[in-house]
Scaffold this motif. Structure first.
Motif, PDB file in Angstrom:
ATOM      1  N   MET A 131      -0.042  -5.078  11.129  1.00 28.89           N
ATOM      2  CA  MET A 131      -0.899  -3.902  10.870  1.00 28.89           C
ATOM      3  C   MET A 131      -0.319  -3.046   9.748  1.00 28.89           C
ATOM      4  SD  MET A 131      -3.764  -2.917  12.326  1.00 28.89           S
ATOM      5  CE  MET A 131      -4.561  -2.234  10.895  1.00 28.89           C
ATOM      6  N   VAL A 132       1.008  -2.936   9.707  1.00 26.03           N
ATOM      7  CA  VAL A 132       1.666  -2.163   8.636  1.00 26.03           C
ATOM      8  C   VAL A 132       1.280  -2.755   7.275  1.00 26.03           C
ATOM      9  CG1 VAL A 132       3.910  -1.631   7.581  1.00 26.03           C
ATOM     10  CG2 VAL A 132       3.613  -1.373  10.051  1.00 26.03           C
ATOM     11  N   PHE A 133       1.364  -4.079   7.164  1.00 24.34           N
ATOM     12  CA  PHE A 133       1.024  -4.735   5.890  1.00 24.34           C
ATOM     13  C   PHE A 133      -0.463  -4.578   5.578  1.00 24.34           C
ATOM     14  CE2 PHE A 133       5.120  -6.940   6.383  1.00 24.34           C
ATOM     15  CZ  PHE A 133       5.578  -6.919   5.080  1.00 24.34           C
ATOM     16  N   ALA A 134      -1.307  -4.717   6.602  1.00 25.64           N
ATOM     17  CA  ALA A 134      -2.762  -4.604   6.366  1.00 25.64           C
ATOM     18  C   ALA A 134      -3.115  -3.183   5.921  1.00 25.64           C
ATOM     19  CB  ALA A 134      -3.520  -4.986   7.631  1.00 25.64           C
ATOM     20  N   LEU A 135      -2.478  -2.182   6.517  1.00 27.16           N
ATOM     21  CA  LEU A 135      -2.755  -0.781   6.131  1.00 27.16           C
ATOM     22  C   LEU A 135      -2.324  -0.534   4.686  1.00 27.16           C
ATOM     23  CD1 LEU A 135      -1.701   1.050   9.416  1.00 27.16           C
ATOM     24  CD2 LEU A 135      -3.962   1.179   8.351  1.00 27.16           C
ATOM     25  N   ALA A 136      -1.329  -1.309   4.218  1.00 29.03           N
ATOM     26  CA  ALA A 136      -0.853  -1.143   2.834  1.00 29.03           C
ATOM     27  C   ALA A 136      -1.673  -1.989   1.860  1.00 29.03           C
ATOM     28  CB  ALA A 136       0.622  -1.521   2.754  1.00 29.03           C
TER      29      ALA A 136
ATOM     30  N   ILE B  35       5.114  -0.862   1.276  1.00 27.83           N
ATOM     31  CA  ILE B  35       4.364  -0.709   2.529  1.00 27.83           C
ATOM     32  C   ILE B  35       4.720   0.620   3.215  1.00 27.83           C
ATOM     33  CG2 ILE B  35       3.962  -3.169   2.907  1.00 27.83           C
ATOM     34  CD1 ILE B  35       6.286  -3.095   4.977  1.00 27.83           C
ATOM     35  N   GLY B  36       5.422   1.477   2.515  1.00 18.83           N
ATOM     36  CA  GLY B  36       5.681   2.825   3.023  1.00 18.83           C
ATOM     37  C   GLY B  36       6.876   2.934   3.934  1.00 18.83           C
TER      38      GLY B  36
END
Ligand code: NAD
Length: 295
Positions: free
Chosen positions: A29-34, A184-185
């Motif tokens: 999800m972290v990667f998808a949000l980025a 990715i923040g």
């Protein structure tokens, strides 16, 4: 130009996460949000169904709390795909992060398969907390493109990501991965040598064991020790709260794995932790650990 430098020039667009458990699902999800297109692969169809449901719920909560817009959440979810087919998923990946069950033979089989199916430029990372990546790099033909990329639990929230190189990890791979983690923040921390527990968990281990010693000697209660850690040291959670969150079983397992590497008796699970584990009090997941939880 090495294959890893090839990945740099291509930009990392497609990410594969192997293992849809507690860590893999949130890392995806972290990667998808980025903005990345992410495939989550697991051997268990049920694991994929649970991961999808939990991520949808998490995104609903994030939208309700104003942390993200409904459209951003929806777009990120639409960038996720779920599969049990590792070969197909790996064939399009620029970057793979493995977050499967913490067993060396499982991880080595996954890395051998990834090496066979993933394009030559793809970087292969493991999220393992205890296994240095040299142990999985050695079953591949691209050890210079393998490293640990260690997220913390819960991955959607925790900022730190430890990037751990093994002796053969190339500088190009390290540079690409450090930059990816920033993009990715997250905050990357570079660890130059494989060492059991890496850095953050070693620091935490010292604090945890001292908290257990203080409790065992009757110096202070769990609540008061946690309060001291939070209000004097500025930790978001106290050591007992954290043990319950991570799981008493996982704490024991990590200590056992560290001991297996170091053979230093100081690395064995603290006797109070072992007692808790044997009594089946695993923390939040069992409803009882150092604290009691509503289920
Ligand atoms: P988990 O048990 O929640 O999930 C593991 C998943 O891997 C399961 O869904 C399982 O079906 C899947 N799996 C097992 N064998 C597989 C295979 N051959 N191919 C594909 N999928 C397979 O575990 P977790 O807590 O998410 O931990 C995963 C990794 O992350 C471990 O290496 C662990 O050391 C690391 N880690 C865990 C934490 C934590 O606090 N839980 C924190 C940091 C790192």
């Amino acid at each position: 130009m090495s294959a890893a430098e090839g990945a740099n020039q291509r930009e990392i667009e497609r990410v594969l996460v192997v293992g849809a458990g507690a860590m893999g699902s949130q890392i995806a999800m972290v990667f998808a949000l980025a903005g990345h297109h992410v495939t989550i692969q697991d051997i268990a169809e049920s694991g994929l169904t649970t991961a999808r449901k939990q991520l949808e719920e998490r995104m609903d909560t994030a939208v309700a709390k104003g942390r993200t817009s409904a459209s951003a959440a929806q777009e990120a979810l639409s960038r996720l795909s779920f599969t049990t087919d590792l070969g197909n998923a790996a064939s399009a990946a620029d970057f793979v992060i493995e977050a499967a069950t913490e067993r060396l033979e499982i991880k080595q089989q996954i890395f051998a398969d990834l090496d066979r199916f993933a394009p030559p430029h793809a970087i292969l990372a493991t999220n393992s907390s205890t296994l240095g990546s040299s142990k999985v790099a050695k079953v591949t033909h691209r050890p210079e493109q393998v490293c640990n990329v260690h997220f913390f639990n819960p991955a959607l929230v925790m900022k730190c990501v430890e990037v751990v190189r093994h002796p053969q990890t190339s500088q190009a791979t390290v540079d690409i991965v450090m930059e990816l983690v920033r993009k990715i923040g997250k905050q990357p921390v570079l660890i130059n040598k494989e060492i059991p527990g890496f850095v953050a968990n070693r620091l935490m281990g010292v604090l945890r064991d001292e908290a257990l010693n203080l409790l065992g000697a009757g110096i202070a209660s769990t609540e008061d020790i946690d309060t001291a850690a939070k209000t004097a040291l500025g930790h978001p959670m106290g050591p007992f709260e954290l043990m319950d969150l991570v799981g008493i079983d996982i704490n024991c397992m990590i200590a056992e794995a560290t001991y297996a590497e170091t053979t230093d008796p100081a690395d064995l699970p603290h006797p109070m932790l072992r007692e808790m584990h044997q009594a089946g009090n695993l923390g939040r997941k069992s409803g009882k650990g150092w604290y009691t939880y509503e289920r």
